[in-house]
Structure formats: C-alpha cells, structure tokens
Design a protein around this motif. Sequence first.
Motif, PDB file in Angstrom:
ATOM      1  N   THR A 158       0.847  -1.189   0.000  1.00 30.78           N
ATOM      2  CA  THR A 158       0.000   0.000   0.000  1.00 30.78           C
ATOM      3  C   THR A 158       0.880   1.237   0.000  1.00 30.78           C
ATOM      4  OG1 THR A 158      -1.713  -1.164   1.249  1.00 30.78           O
ATOM      5  CG2 THR A 158      -1.810   1.239   1.238  1.00 30.78           C
ATOM      6  N   PHE A 159       0.530   2.183  -0.864  1.00 31.69           N
ATOM      7  CA  PHE A 159       1.217   3.467  -0.918  1.00 31.69           C
ATOM      8  C   PHE A 159       0.233   4.571  -0.530  1.00 31.69           C
ATOM      9  CE2 PHE A 159       3.666   0.723  -3.583  1.00 31.69           C
ATOM     10  CZ  PHE A 159       4.973   1.181  -3.529  1.00 31.69           C
ATOM     11  N   GLU A 160       0.753   5.621   0.065  1.00 37.39           N
ATOM     12  CA  GLU A 160      -0.063   6.812   0.340  1.00 37.39           C
ATOM     13  C   GLU A 160       0.647   8.032  -0.217  1.00 37.39           C
ATOM     14  OE1 GLU A 160      -2.381   7.370   4.030  1.00 37.39           O
ATOM     15  OE2 GLU A 160      -1.181   9.198   4.282  1.00 37.39           O
ATOM     16  N   VAL A 161      -0.077   8.774  -1.043  1.00 32.34           N
ATOM     17  CA  VAL A 161       0.447  10.006  -1.620  1.00 32.34           C
ATOM     18  C   VAL A 161      -0.233  11.179  -0.919  1.00 32.34           C
ATOM     19  CG1 VAL A 161       0.727  11.366  -3.722  1.00 32.34           C
ATOM     20  CG2 VAL A 161       0.841   8.870  -3.837  1.00 32.34           C
ATOM     21  N   SER A 162       0.557  11.986  -0.228  1.00 32.46           N
ATOM     22  CA  SER A 162       0.040  13.155   0.484  1.00 32.46           C
ATOM     23  C   SER A 162       0.347  14.402  -0.330  1.00 32.46           C
ATOM     24  CB  SER A 162       0.687  13.273   1.868  1.00 32.46           C
ATOM     25  OG  SER A 162       0.427  12.120   2.640  1.00 32.46           O
TER      26      SER A 162
ATOM     27  N   ASP B  84      -1.756   9.721 -13.022  1.00 25.65           N
ATOM     28  CA  ASP B  84      -0.375   9.242 -13.190  1.00 25.65           C
ATOM     29  C   ASP B  84      -0.196   7.871 -12.552  1.00 25.65           C
ATOM     30  OD1 ASP B  84       0.222  11.593 -14.475  1.00 25.65           O
ATOM     31  OD2 ASP B  84       1.274  12.508 -12.765  1.00 25.65           O
ATOM     32  N   ILE B  85      -0.762   7.710 -11.360  1.00 25.42           N
ATOM     33  CA  ILE B  85      -0.603   6.458 -10.619  1.00 25.42           C
ATOM     34  C   ILE B  85      -1.304   5.309 -11.335  1.00 25.42           C
ATOM     35  CG2 ILE B  85      -1.310   5.292  -8.489  1.00 25.42           C
ATOM     36  CD1 ILE B  85      -0.844   8.103  -7.122  1.00 25.42           C
ATOM     37  N   ALA B  86      -2.534   5.547 -11.790  1.00 27.34           N
ATOM     38  CA  ALA B  86      -3.280   4.484 -12.469  1.00 27.34           C
ATOM     39  C   ALA B  86      -2.566   4.010 -13.724  1.00 27.34           C
ATOM     40  CB  ALA B  86      -4.684   4.973 -12.805  1.00 27.34           C
TER      41      ALA B  86
ATOM     42  N   THR C 291      -3.961   0.328  -8.129  1.00 29.92           N
ATOM     43  CA  THR C 291      -5.363   0.730  -8.005  1.00 29.92           C
ATOM     44  C   THR C 291      -5.550   1.764  -6.901  1.00 29.92           C
ATOM     45  OG1 THR C 291      -5.962  -1.541  -8.618  1.00 29.92           O
ATOM     46  CG2 THR C 291      -7.713  -0.128  -7.740  1.00 29.92           C
ATOM     47  N   PRO C 292      -5.795   3.029  -7.265  1.00 29.47           N
ATOM     48  CA  PRO C 292      -6.173   4.003  -6.234  1.00 29.47           C
ATOM     49  C   PRO C 292      -7.476   3.561  -5.567  1.00 29.47           C
ATOM     50  CG  PRO C 292      -5.567   5.101  -8.285  1.00 29.47           C
ATOM     51  CD  PRO C 292      -5.689   3.640  -8.596  1.00 29.47           C
ATOM     52  N   THR C 293      -7.482   3.528  -4.227  1.00 28.45           N
ATOM     53  CA  THR C 293      -8.627   2.957  -3.516  1.00 28.45           C
ATOM     54  C   THR C 293      -9.320   3.921  -2.564  1.00 28.45           C
ATOM     55  OG1 THR C 293      -7.075   2.093  -1.867  1.00 28.45           O
ATOM     56  CG2 THR C 293      -7.774   0.588  -3.630  1.00 28.45           C
TER      57      THR C 293
ATOM     58  N   VAL D 175      -3.242   3.803  -2.372  1.00 29.50           N
ATOM     59  CA  VAL D 175      -3.141   2.983  -3.571  1.00 29.50           C
ATOM     60  C   VAL D 175      -2.773   1.547  -3.203  1.00 29.50           C
ATOM     61  CG1 VAL D 175      -2.104   2.785  -5.868  1.00 29.50           C
ATOM     62  CG2 VAL D 175      -2.274   5.031  -4.769  1.00 29.50           C
ATOM     63  N   ASP D 176      -3.516   0.595  -3.749  1.00 17.46           N
ATOM     64  CA  ASP D 176      -3.203  -0.827  -3.610  1.00 17.46           C
ATOM     65  C   ASP D 176      -2.373  -1.271  -4.813  1.00 17.46           C
ATOM     66  OD1 ASP D 176      -4.219  -3.649  -2.331  1.00 17.46           O
ATOM     67  OD2 ASP D 176      -4.071  -3.788  -4.514  1.00 17.46           O
TER      68      ASP D 176
END
Length: 364
Positions: free
Chosen positions: A177-181, A209-211, A223-225, A244-245
């Motif tokens: 899992t990632f977290e973008v702040s 961008d992430i997707a 997958t942004p969740t 994001v998963d």
Amino acid sequence: MHRTVRVSVDAMIEDLRTLVEVESPSRDTEALTTSAKTVAAVIESRLGGQAVLVGSEAGPHVHWSGGGDPRVLVLGHHDTVFPLGTLDRRPFRVEGGHATGPGVFDMLGGLVQAIHGLATLDDRSGVEILVTADEEVGSRSSRALLEERALACGAVLVLEGSADGGALKTGRKGCGTFEVSVRGRASHAGLEPAAGVNALIEAAHQVLDIAALGRPEAGTTVTPTVASAGTLDNVVPAEATVVVDVRVESAAERERVESAFAALAPHLPEARIAVTGSVSRPPMPESASAELFALAQRLAPGIEGRAVGGASDGNFTAALGVPTLDGLGAVGGGAHADHEYLVVDTMAERANLVAGLVRAIRGA
C-alpha cells in the motif's frame, strides 16, 4: 495414495465453534490475548505438550513444537478482519453443509483442520505450529519470528483458505500500500480562488499518473482505492491524500513500481507531494511451491493448484527460498465478507492432506 485416517468432523466443528465464538479483530490486543489463549488450549488438548504465547505489540502469537529437529512449519493466524460485535449479528452456525460465522474460512477452519490432522500422527516430532496475531494487518510484529521458524524448519504449509473449488495456492502476487500526500494552500473559493493551490486538483493529476503505472499484461495492478481532500465547500483545499493498492508478480515489477512512486512529481506550481509505502510482501513465485505441490498431487490425485492475487505470510517464507505451499486450509469462500463459509464435507479430507504432507516431508 496416502494413508487416510479417521478424524472426527463433529470434534472439528466443536473446536471451530470454540475459536469463532472468541472474536479476534486485528489490533485489539485484549481480544487477541483471549483468542491466543483459546487457540493454545485447543492445540494442547488435541496434541499435548505446551503451546507458548509469544508476546508482541500486536497481541500474542502462539507457538507449539512436537520436539526433535524442526522439519516442517504449519503456519496460520488467529486475527480476523471483523470488529467486535460481528458475532451477535452473524453467530456460528452449521446449516446445509456449510459452517458460517466470522473467520470460519479466513482462517480458523484451516487451523482446526491442521490441528486435527496432526493429531492423527503417532510421531509429531519435527513439526511446529505458529499462529500469528497480525497477518491481516501486515505481519509487522510477527514477520521476524515466522521467518526464523521457516528457515529453521525448511518447509512451510500455510493454512489459509483454498482457492476456488478447493485448489491449493501455488503462487501469490506481492502486494503493498502506498499513500500520496498532497499539500497545497488554502484560500477562499469565492473571493480569491487563484490565491490558493488546490490540493484536490493536484491529487486528481496524481491519480491519473498512478493508475497509468499498472501493467495488466505483466500481472501488475496499481489501483487508487481511497482519497480524501478538503474541509469546507467554500475553501480551496490545502491538503489531500490518495491511498493505492499495488499487486505485482515479479521482483522486477516491484522495483519498477516502487521507483515510479518515488519519482512522482507535482503538476501545479507550489504544490508539494510526499509518498510513503512499499510493496511490503514480496511475490511468491510458483517455483517456491513446486516441490510441495508435487507431493500434494501424489497424496490427493486431481487436486489443482492456482496462482492468486492475494498475499499471505507465505509470501515472506517463499522469499527466503523456503519451499512453501499455501491454501491448505478450509474449502469455502467469502473471505472478509458476510457470506463467508466453510464446506463441512471437506474438513476431514483437508486434515488428512496436512497429515500426509507432514509424513512425506519428514520422510523425504
């Protein structure tokens, strides 16, 4: 064909009831302490010896050894994803050939089957059981212990629930899992919107961008969740977060995705972003299970194996190069859902499979 011994399904059902009726949500250390003591009592009543509670900040892990030189680790967890009170709404029941209740499939049924399977062995030397308290939330407190015991034993049988149709799990994706702040600058949305830096708009750019990092053809999903932003409807949001998963099949994809997250850059002038997280569970390649799966096929002709997207503690043990076979637990479905169930008629068969694998590993 392996030697089939008689196990009592009624006794397994009663032990399963005992475990299910002691709720064990992850991170609730008081509930997990009670659960660990209950698991230990079931192990001791069926296998003898002493099941030791290993304290941790997440709650107690349970470790039992049959003595002798360690040869095989039976690995599971007693934490579940359901909050306290779920049992009131969804009590343990056995109806129409299915056992239902919180945690029956993931993974209390597998624990019970393994314990009863091992109880059929006259000689339990070389066997260890480790039941951890935090698998559902990342195994941070148990990882070092389970890796230590896996390396000491040299073979791991994971009692997670089966894949569809009772298939064993021969491979798993790595996951994380990632977290973008995002940090912008607040301003009045009506009087001076241009004076602000809109963190929500920046987050929207980041989501796209992430997707785009996903590569389905390589087995990689990104997958942004979960997203959150803003405080009031007339304020340009100063902060936003995107969770994001990530799932990957190979170490190369793990490295690519982690590097891509580290390289994310803001689109709006004066916006700032920070990224945390990683692919914390490495992929479990099918090569890690090949030897043990071949044994399982000899013991249970016709049994299938399948690579799956979910992860387990088997990912960690496989990454160490320790032969690992997963999905040996309950046959059923609905993990983490209200319709979770276990197929009762398969319990004896799976208990015998675990016992047969232990015999085969020790005889190898």
